[in-house]
Design a protein around this motif. Structure first.
Motif, PDB file in Angstrom:
ATOM      1  N   LEU A 294       0.827  -1.204   0.000  1.00  0.00           N
ATOM      2  CA  LEU A 294       0.000   0.000   0.000  1.00  0.00           C
ATOM      3  C   LEU A 294       0.862   1.256   0.000  1.00  0.00           C
ATOM      4  O   LEU A 294       1.973   1.266   0.535  1.00  0.00           O
ATOM      5  N   PHE A 299      -4.413   3.666  -0.905  1.00  0.00           N
ATOM      6  CA  PHE A 299      -4.970   3.186   0.366  1.00  0.00           C
ATOM      7  C   PHE A 299      -6.497   3.227   0.360  1.00  0.00           C
ATOM      8  O   PHE A 299      -7.155   2.294   0.815  1.00  0.00           O
ATOM      9  N   GLU A 302      -7.707   0.320  -1.984  1.00  0.00           N
ATOM     10  CA  GLU A 302      -7.378  -1.037  -1.552  1.00  0.00           C
ATOM     11  C   GLU A 302      -7.896  -1.383  -0.157  1.00  0.00           C
ATOM     12  O   GLU A 302      -8.068  -2.555   0.166  1.00  0.00           O
ATOM     13  N   VAL A 303      -8.146  -0.355   0.667  1.00  0.00           N
ATOM     14  CA  VAL A 303      -8.571  -0.622   2.039  1.00  0.00           C
ATOM     15  C   VAL A 303      -9.948  -0.040   2.329  1.00  0.00           C
ATOM     16  O   VAL A 303     -10.904  -0.757   2.596  1.00  0.00           O
ATOM     17  N   SER A 306     -12.543  -1.072  -0.214  1.00  0.00           N
ATOM     18  CA  SER A 306     -12.484  -2.487  -0.583  1.00  0.00           C
ATOM     19  C   SER A 306     -13.717  -3.227  -0.086  1.00  0.00           C
ATOM     20  O   SER A 306     -14.295  -2.888   0.960  1.00  0.00           O
ATOM     21  N   VAL A 310      -9.520  -5.958   5.767  1.00  0.00           N
ATOM     22  CA  VAL A 310      -8.085  -5.859   5.489  1.00  0.00           C
ATOM     23  C   VAL A 310      -7.319  -5.734   6.808  1.00  0.00           C
ATOM     24  O   VAL A 310      -7.651  -4.904   7.657  1.00  0.00           O
ATOM     25  N   VAL A 312      -3.815  -4.515   8.101  1.00  0.00           N
ATOM     26  CA  VAL A 312      -2.761  -3.643   7.574  1.00  0.00           C
ATOM     27  C   VAL A 312      -1.644  -3.503   8.594  1.00  0.00           C
ATOM     28  O   VAL A 312      -1.877  -3.158   9.763  1.00  0.00           O
ATOM     29  N   ALA A 345      -2.181  -6.612   4.098  1.00  0.00           N
ATOM     30  CA  ALA A 345      -1.470  -5.549   3.393  1.00  0.00           C
ATOM     31  C   ALA A 345      -0.458  -4.906   4.328  1.00  0.00           C
ATOM     32  O   ALA A 345      -0.508  -5.082   5.549  1.00  0.00           O
ATOM     33  N   TRP A 369      -6.881  -3.730  12.032  1.00  0.00           N
ATOM     34  CA  TRP A 369      -7.894  -4.512  11.319  1.00  0.00           C
ATOM     35  C   TRP A 369      -8.989  -3.567  10.833  1.00  0.00           C
ATOM     36  O   TRP A 369      -9.628  -2.888  11.622  1.00  0.00           O
ATOM     37  N   PHE A 370      -9.175  -3.520   9.518  1.00  0.00           N
ATOM     38  CA  PHE A 370     -10.207  -2.683   8.900  1.00  0.00           C
ATOM     39  C   PHE A 370     -11.339  -3.595   8.455  1.00  0.00           C
ATOM     40  O   PHE A 370     -11.181  -4.415   7.548  1.00  0.00           O
ATOM     41  N   LYS A 376     -15.156   1.635   8.716  1.00  0.00           N
ATOM     42  CA  LYS A 376     -13.817   1.166   8.396  1.00  0.00           C
ATOM     43  C   LYS A 376     -12.774   2.258   8.585  1.00  0.00           C
ATOM     44  O   LYS A 376     -11.715   2.044   9.174  1.00  0.00           O
ATOM     45  N   GLU A 377     -13.063   3.463   8.085  1.00  0.00           N
ATOM     46  CA  GLU A 377     -12.096   4.544   8.200  1.00  0.00           C
ATOM     47  C   GLU A 377     -12.092   5.136   9.602  1.00  0.00           C
ATOM     48  O   GLU A 377     -11.050   5.503  10.138  1.00  0.00           O
TER      49      GLU A 377
END
Length: 437
Positions: A294, A299, A302-303, A306, A310, A312, A345, A369-370, A376-377
């Motif tokens: 990443l 980011f 992909e995260v 996504s 993910v 990371v 990732a 961990w996302f 998620k963010e």
């Protein structure tokens, strides 16, 4: 200064102004300003006893104050009333704006100012704009934004401080004047409809002096990725997030420029749909191995956007613990490569600094961990388990299939009994606080 070198007071250029505070034996602090207004602003910020609101006892003091400051705010009224207290509170915050206060009717007679009002003077002239009772923090900030900030003025540090203090959004136009760029469509649109931008707390500013690498405009252009030669004009924007400038590309060309378009673009940014400018390594042209590489620029894709969960790893290339984790992390990614709904990732946090700031990375390695979903963010989970392949795989399998493993904390009277499986998901990643024996 060329004939009298004082030990411990390094000076790199001339003229340089340094402030030496009482009882502090240091080399002094450089203070900015080449005009009296700028110098007073710099000194007020240093808390050395210069009042944030200057008392104006008579007409002569008032006249001198107005002539000395390009932008002056003058309150006519008693200093112990609520409005004056609000102004005093904000004047400490807005130390770069010149505030004065007078109780003298004779002093304000020639300007016909009303009592208990804050009046704005521009370039030595009364603007006929004033703020009346009741003066609140909100109304004062709005008044400052509408009067002190101007649309499409040249960007400088004072302008930037005002934007930050007023929680305003800035739209920057980078156009190196040495290349004679055509920005007439932009200036015409702002002249015609700039009041709409002011009402929306959006302010435009021009960065056009790229003549020196030490100039603010050149440095801003570098930070905003706007000093290339591939186009004559760049449109950028920034907002402040907890005192940190967050930079964006404005998805609009010069030919498409309009005030309504700018307002919509800023709305998109605030709703999380902007194009942030991040310190980023180049996006990898080809991924190597099972762990996804990443950078800041990929980011989000992909995260955050996504359709998979993910894990990371935020690492530093020089970190010994990161080097020890890497073969275990790679092996876990290989083992889970065919598992649906997840990927592993890693990102070099030292070369992609915006990500470190956003996710508050304080040490290396940090693994987060996302999950899949809207949070998620906002709230990734700190990975709580061991730094070996077995622990990583077990943690992810639990997350993907929580029902296949007993993660309930059973009760023995008033006390919960935890197991290895229930401990991680209840204590480390649960929402309650736990006292564990």
């Amino acid at each position: 200064a060329t004939e009298n070198e004082v030990k411990g007071t390094h000076v790199a250029s001339f003229p340089t102004l340094k402030l030496f505070k009482k009882d502090k034996k240091d080399e002094g602090k450089v203070v900015g300003g080449r005009t009296l207004e700028e110098l007073m602003s710099s000194l007020r910020a240093e808390n050395i006893g210069i009042p944030a609101i200057e008392p104006l006892a008579d007409e002569a003091a008032l006249k001198t104050f107005i002539e000395r400051n390009n932008s002056a705010m003058i309150y006519y009224g008693e200093k112990n009333v609520d409005s004056a207290k609000v102004i005093k509170t904000l004047s400490d915050q807005f130390y770069f704006v010149s505030f004065g206060i007078t109780q003298s009717a004779a002093a304000v007679k020639s300007y016909n100012l009303k009592e208990t009002t804050l009046s704005f003077f521009k370039n030595g002239e009364y603007s006929k704009k004033s703020l009346s009772e009741p003066i609140t923090e909100e109304s004062l900030k709005e008044f400052l934004g509408q009067n002190v900030l101007e649309q499409f003025s040249s960007f400088n540090s004072k302008y930037n401080k005002l934007l930050q203090a007023l929680d305003s959004t800035a739209v920057l136009v980078f156009a190196d004047k040495s290349g004679n760029p055509d920005i007439s469509k932009i200036t015409s649109a702002i002249e015609a409809d700039g009041s709409k931008l002011t009402e929306a707390n959006i302010f435009t500013s021009l960065c056009d002096d790229m003549s020196s690498t030490s100039h603010d405009h050149y440095n801003m252009a570098t930070a905003f990725q706007a000093n290339g030669k591939d186009q004559p004009v760049y449109l950028r924007a920034f907002v402040y997030d907890d005192k940190t400038m967050v930079k964006y590309k404005l998805n609009m060309s010069v030919d498409d420029f309009s005030v309504d378009g700018v307002i919509k673009a800023v709305k998109d940014i605030k709703e999380g749909n902007g194009s942030p400018i991040l310190k980023s390594q180049p996006i990898p042209t080809k991924q190597k191995g099972a762990v996804v590489d990443l950078v800041s620029d990929n980011f989000r894709k992909e995260v955050l956007k996504s359709d998979k969960a993910v894990l990371v790893e935020f690492y530093a290339p020089w970190c010994g613990h990161c080097k020890n984790l890497q073969p275990q992390y790679d092996a876990a990614a290989t083992e889970l490569k065919e598992t649906a709904g997840v990927k592993l990732a890693k990102v070099d946090a030292t070369e992609n600094g915006e990500l470190s700031r956003r996710f508050e990375i304080k040490s290396y390695p940090t693994v987060k961990w996302f999950t899949v979903g809207t949070d998620k963010e906002a709230a990734p989970i700190d990975y709580p388990s061991g730094r070996d392949t077995k622990s990583i795989v077990k943690f992810i399998n639990k997350k993907l299939s929580p029902g296949s493993i007993s993660t309930e904390a059973t009760k023995d009277g008033d006390v919960f009994v935890l197991t290895e499986d229930s401990f991680d998901l209840n204590v480390f990643t649960g929402k309650e606080s736990w006292l564990v024996e």
